[in-house]
Design a protein around this motif. Sequence first.
Motif, PDB file in Angstrom:
ATOM      1  N   GLY A 193       0.729  -1.251  -0.089  1.00  0.00           N
ATOM      2  CA  GLY A 193      -0.068  -0.116  -0.463  1.00  0.00           C
ATOM      3  C   GLY A 193       0.768   1.558   0.331  1.00  0.00           C
ATOM      4  N   ASP A 194       0.711   2.495  -0.906  1.00  0.00           N
ATOM      5  CA  ASP A 194       1.345   3.092  -0.923  1.00  0.00           C
ATOM      6  C   ASP A 194       0.606   4.702  -1.198  1.00  0.00           C
ATOM      7  N   VAL A 195       0.510   6.010  -0.153  1.00  0.00           N
ATOM      8  CA  VAL A 195       0.131   7.253  -0.414  1.00  0.00           C
ATOM      9  C   VAL A 195       1.047   8.197  -1.156  1.00  0.00           C
ATOM     10  N   LYS A 196       1.124   8.887  -2.643  1.00  0.00           N
ATOM     11  CA  LYS A 196       1.610   9.883  -2.547  1.00  0.00           C
ATOM     12  C   LYS A 196       1.252  11.040  -2.811  1.00  0.00           C
ATOM     13  N   PHE A 197       1.798  12.452  -2.258  1.00  0.00           N
ATOM     14  CA  PHE A 197       0.847  13.232  -2.427  1.00  0.00           C
ATOM     15  C   PHE A 197       1.833  14.418  -3.270  1.00  0.00           C
ATOM     16  N   ILE A 198       1.689  14.857  -4.118  1.00  0.00           N
ATOM     17  CA  ILE A 198       2.480  16.114  -5.618  1.00  0.00           C
ATOM     18  C   ILE A 198       1.429  16.874  -5.703  1.00  0.00           C
ATOM     19  N   ASP A 199       2.512  17.628  -5.481  1.00  0.00           N
ATOM     20  CA  ASP A 199       2.349  19.829  -5.256  1.00  0.00           C
ATOM     21  C   ASP A 199       2.254  20.670  -6.961  1.00  0.00           C
ATOM     22  N   TRP A 200       0.933  19.781  -7.210  1.00  0.00           N
ATOM     23  CA  TRP A 200       0.886  20.088  -8.868  1.00  0.00           C
ATOM     24  C   TRP A 200       0.431  21.962  -8.633  1.00  0.00           C
ATOM     25  N   SER A 201       0.263  22.693  -7.559  1.00  0.00           N
ATOM     26  CA  SER A 201      -0.190  23.804  -7.247  1.00  0.00           C
ATOM     27  C   SER A 201       0.746  24.653  -7.484  1.00  0.00           C
ATOM     28  N   THR A 202       1.892  24.248  -7.596  1.00  0.00           N
ATOM     29  CA  THR A 202       3.296  24.943  -6.825  1.00  0.00           C
ATOM     30  C   THR A 202       3.516  25.197  -8.466  1.00  0.00           C
TER      31      THR A 202
END
Length: 465
Positions: free
Chosen positions: A329-338
């Motif tokens: 299981g993974d969780v990923k956060f992608i900082d598209w807003s920047t």
Amino acid sequence: MIRKTACSAVSLLVLIGATPAFATNGMNLEGYGSKSMAMGGTGSAYDTGNSASMNNPATLGFMKEGASEIGFGIRGLHPDISLENGGNSDNSDATSFFMPSMSYMRRDGRITWGMAMLAQGGMGTDYGSDSPMFSMGTSMNGVPGVLMSGEDIRSEVGVGRIMFPVAYNLTDKTTLGASFDVVIASMDLQMDMDGQHFAGMMAGNGGSVGGSMRTSLESMMGPGGITDINYARFDFTNDSPFMGKAVGFGTGLKFGLTHKVSKAVTIGASYHTQTKLSDLETSNATLSFSSNMGTQPVSGKIKVRNFEWPATFAAGIALNPSDKFMIAGDVKFIDWSTVMDKFQMTFIADASSAFSGQNLDVTMDQKWKDQTIWSVGVQYKATDKLALRAGASFSTNPVPDKYLNPLFPAITTNHYTCGFGYRVNDATSVAAAFSWAPRVEATNGDNTVISHSQTNWALNLTHML
């Protein structure tokens, strides 16, 4: 001869790294390598093979000591995109993208090192010429039904990496990893913007228009001159299957770790820094204005400014309840807003044009939101040689409906995956994966309904030297 061969090899690697792709989580692929893709895009805490260079470089430490491995892969992405507005409809003809990958890894003692090349992601659409969705618009003065250019409407963005990862087994349980990446980005764009939208951006609605060329246009408007503008067209493209017309280069870094909590439990995490890219540039672009005085094309240079790939953080766990089963299981956060708040272009007219040396700065609001992706995958070793895999991922949509552009419809969210790995012999293994992203719909600020689904696949071969 040696020098010529080396230069040819380097050129090929650069082209492979920049192959355009239509990605599935914003502009990212749902998983890198057949094993990760088949297991829902997980890959933070178990051995994903050479694809660890993209997933989590620390997992390269799972490689056997003294081993060397080469890898080859091919990936196919098949988006299905359609538009509908006011009884008109159209489909994108960009339905197939193919991306090769290559890698070499070696473990010497506690250190694992190597090189890998792959396409990271991007976007692409092609609505052709005379599309009913782009045939007419509204002029700057509000006249409806004015004709657009009737020429091709398409986009293509490709981002690839040439990566140099290294992993160090700090202890028998803990491994640290890092990667230095050379990043190549390219873009094609053929876009009509009707006069109403162009005027709105000049007024600060949905973006901005500035520069000396804007001043010149305004001075030309009035009795006896330009009284209305039908559209502005931006056009820079080529026929290359590897790289778009406007190109930029830069770097990025990755850091990762894994830790074996017990024989059955491993955790891992990685951080990918935001890239540092140069402007995407081409000196062979055209900006055209259609007005009551006719259509005036202006040749010049285009710069796509401040285009970057976002920072990404991922963490995961791998459970091995038996020798046959693994659950990840993974969780990923992608900082598209920047990096995807605005799309910025600067056009600089050639000295031979009527706008000699003048510039037009165009900014289009995008306002992408950060994206969180939850992934789960299962592997079952049916035999000593055959491993069966399945998974799923669930994410938010980073693109706000209001600013959704039909040329950049990166709105798919969930993915359902499966695949297998097969050990042909002690040295050679093959793996395959399939992914389905169900159709999603969104309605943008122009009341255009955009729908998007995908079916994707991957094949990989690895060989121990």
